[in-house]
Design an enzyme around this catalytic site. Structure first.
Site, short mmCIF file in Angstrom:
data_model
loop_
_atom_site.label_atom_id
_atom_site.label_comp_id
_atom_site.label_asym_id
_atom_site.label_seq_id
_atom_site.Cartn_x
_atom_site.Cartn_y
_atom_site.Cartn_z
N GLY A 126 0.82 -1.20 0.00
CA GLY A 126 0.00 0.00 0.00
C GLY A 126 0.85 1.25 0.00
O GLY A 126 1.99 1.24 0.43
N GLY A 170 0.61 5.47 0.80
CA GLY A 170 -0.18 6.59 1.31
C GLY A 170 0.50 7.90 1.03
O GLY A 170 1.49 7.96 0.29
N PHE A 181 2.09 9.92 3.12
CA PHE A 181 3.39 10.11 3.78
C PHE A 181 4.17 8.82 3.96
O PHE A 181 5.34 8.85 4.27
CB PHE A 181 3.19 10.76 5.16
CG PHE A 181 2.46 12.05 5.09
CD1 PHE A 181 3.09 13.19 4.60
CD2 PHE A 181 1.14 12.15 5.50
CE1 PHE A 181 2.42 14.39 4.52
CE2 PHE A 181 0.46 13.35 5.42
CZ PHE A 181 1.09 14.47 4.93
N GLY A 182 3.51 7.70 3.79
CA GLY A 182 4.21 6.45 4.05
C GLY A 182 3.78 5.36 3.10
O GLY A 182 2.77 5.47 2.42
N VAL A 242 3.37 0.93 2.84
CA VAL A 242 3.19 -0.22 3.71
C VAL A 242 3.73 -1.47 3.02
O VAL A 242 3.46 -1.71 1.85
CB VAL A 242 1.70 -0.41 4.06
CG1 VAL A 242 1.50 -1.63 4.95
CG2 VAL A 242 1.14 0.83 4.74
N LYS A 295 4.78 -0.06 8.22
CA LYS A 295 4.63 1.21 7.52
C LYS A 295 5.91 2.03 7.65
O LYS A 295 6.40 2.26 8.76
CB LYS A 295 3.46 1.99 8.12
CG LYS A 295 3.17 3.27 7.38
CD LYS A 295 1.84 3.85 7.82
CE LYS A 295 1.38 4.95 6.86
NZ LYS A 295 0.03 5.38 7.16
N ASP A 354 -9.49 11.47 8.34
CA ASP A 354 -9.47 10.92 6.98
C ASP A 354 -10.29 9.63 6.92
O ASP A 354 -9.84 8.62 6.35
CB ASP A 354 -8.02 10.69 6.54
CG ASP A 354 -7.85 10.59 5.03
OD1 ASP A 354 -8.83 10.87 4.30
OD2 ASP A 354 -6.74 10.23 4.58
N1 ADE Z 1 -2.29 -1.88 3.51
C1 ADE Z 1 -2.07 -0.87 4.34
N2 ADE Z 1 -2.02 -1.28 5.60
C2 ADE Z 1 -2.23 -2.63 5.58
C3 ADE Z 1 -2.33 -3.61 6.59
N3 ADE Z 1 -2.19 -3.33 7.88
N4 ADE Z 1 -2.60 -4.88 6.20
C4 ADE Z 1 -2.75 -5.15 4.89
N5 ADE Z 1 -2.67 -4.26 3.91
C5 ADE Z 1 -2.41 -2.99 4.26
#
Ligand code: ADE
Length: 322
Positions: free
Chosen positions: A32, A34, A36-37, A39, A57, A161
């Site tokens: 993932g 975002g 600012f970060g 994952v 993250k 958010d």
């Molecule tokens: N994408 C962002 N955070 C996540 C998480 N904790 N588990 C799975 N996918 C994610």
């Protein structure tokens, strides 16, 4: 500075209490991205020697803004998890597992939600089913998010958010509110959101190749008029955004916009909302679900339902659907 901002929320020494070494961490692939970060899926060796799959993250760029946000999100999650009423097994907030705070590696370690985010899930079911057959099931997730908002209200924390993209679904089909990157305690100084800041974010997104396959949606359309105008966020403005999340569920992951126009500026949008214009009822959405979301969009914040009332009303709606 982070500690002064969060003085009301977090106990001193919070970082040390949650710190773990990067030696226990094996990083996998990106799951993932975002503002600012990003994952990363990872394996963590726990204190009992067990190896578990987690999400880590990391900061997106090594700059002050990203680091600041990183510590802010970490501190908020610690505050949530150290509250005496918090119960990981029942909470609808993503579980914090630890923090890595080394010079070259900084990670917020959290539970891995293997069913991904709610927005993708809604869009996937729309493609597969066409009809709104899964609405009662998806309404369960809204109830879970209402419970997360109850927990935050108790702690006087605003998420800022609340949107389907920031809700994760666990392996046992529970919705958990995540991405506390913009969260703050209600005592922290307000930060004004300008059109300019949003344009900068949008550009940053476009220039980032890793975010290529993700549709970036401006959060403006989730924001209450008072947040748009003054940058003021309260638990009641989170309830406004929750109403938009309900709309996303009823519209099966479509993008919320006003009168077919997705390019309203911050100023135009607040004017539209002040005129009394709201998101329209999606065709699949029943009158009683639309009533719940509309109540979240009351112009005067105190007239919006609190998270307890939201859970109750959604449970009543769910009963009529069986
Ligand atoms: N994408 C962002 N955070 C996540 C998480 N904790 N588990 C799975 N996918 C994610």
């Amino acid at each position: 500075q982070v500690q002064t901002d969060l003085a009301q929320t977090v106990q001193p020494g919070w970082l040390r209490r949650w710190e773990t070494s990067s030696r226990h961490l094996t990083l996998g692939h990106l799951v993932g991205m975002g503002m600012f970060g990003h994952v990363i899926r990872a394996k963590l060796k726990t204190s009992t020697g067990e190896i578990i799959t987690i999400a880590a993250k990391a900061v997106r760029r090594k700059d002050t803004q990203c680091y600041r946000n990183f510590y802010k999100e970490a501190a908020i999650l610690v505050a949530v998890h150290e509250d005496e009423q918090h119960d990981n097994l029942r909470s609808n907030i993503i579980q914090l597992l630890g923090l890595v705070n080394e010079a070259s590696q900084k990670y917020i370690l959290m539970e891995y939600a293997s069913n991904g985010n709610l927005l993708s899930l809604l869009r996937q079911t729309r493609r597969q089913n066409g009809a709104a057959a899964s609405l009662p099931h998806h309404l369960r997730y809204a109830i879970h998010v209402a419970r997360a908002l109850q927990e935050l209200q108790h702690l006087a924390i605003t998420h800022c958010d609340v949107a389907a993209r920031n809700v994760l679904i666990t392996a046992d089909d529970v919705a958990k509110l995540a991405d506390f990157g913009l969260a703050r305690d209600v005592y922290a100084t307000v930060q004004h959101v300008t059109d300019d800041a949003h344009r900068r974010e949008q550009r940053a997104r476009r220039d980032n190749p890793a975010a290529e396959d993700e549709v970036y949606i401006l959060p403006l359309n989730w924001m209450s008029p008072e947040s748009l105008e003054t940058g003021e966020y309260t638990c009641q403005s989170d309830v406004w955004s929750f109403g938009v999340l309900l709309w996303e569920i009823a519209a099966q992951g479509r993008e919320p916009h006003y009168d077919g126009n997705n390019n309203l500026s911050c100023f135009q949008l607040s004017r539209t909302l002040r005129t009394g214009i709201r998101l329209r009822r999606p065709p699949e959405c029943s009158g009683d679900i639309y009533d719940v979301m509309s109540s979240c969009w009351q112009e005067r914040p105190p007239e919006r339902p609190d998270p307890d009332a939201l859970e109750e009303r959604l449970q009543q709606v769910q009963l009529t659907m069986i």
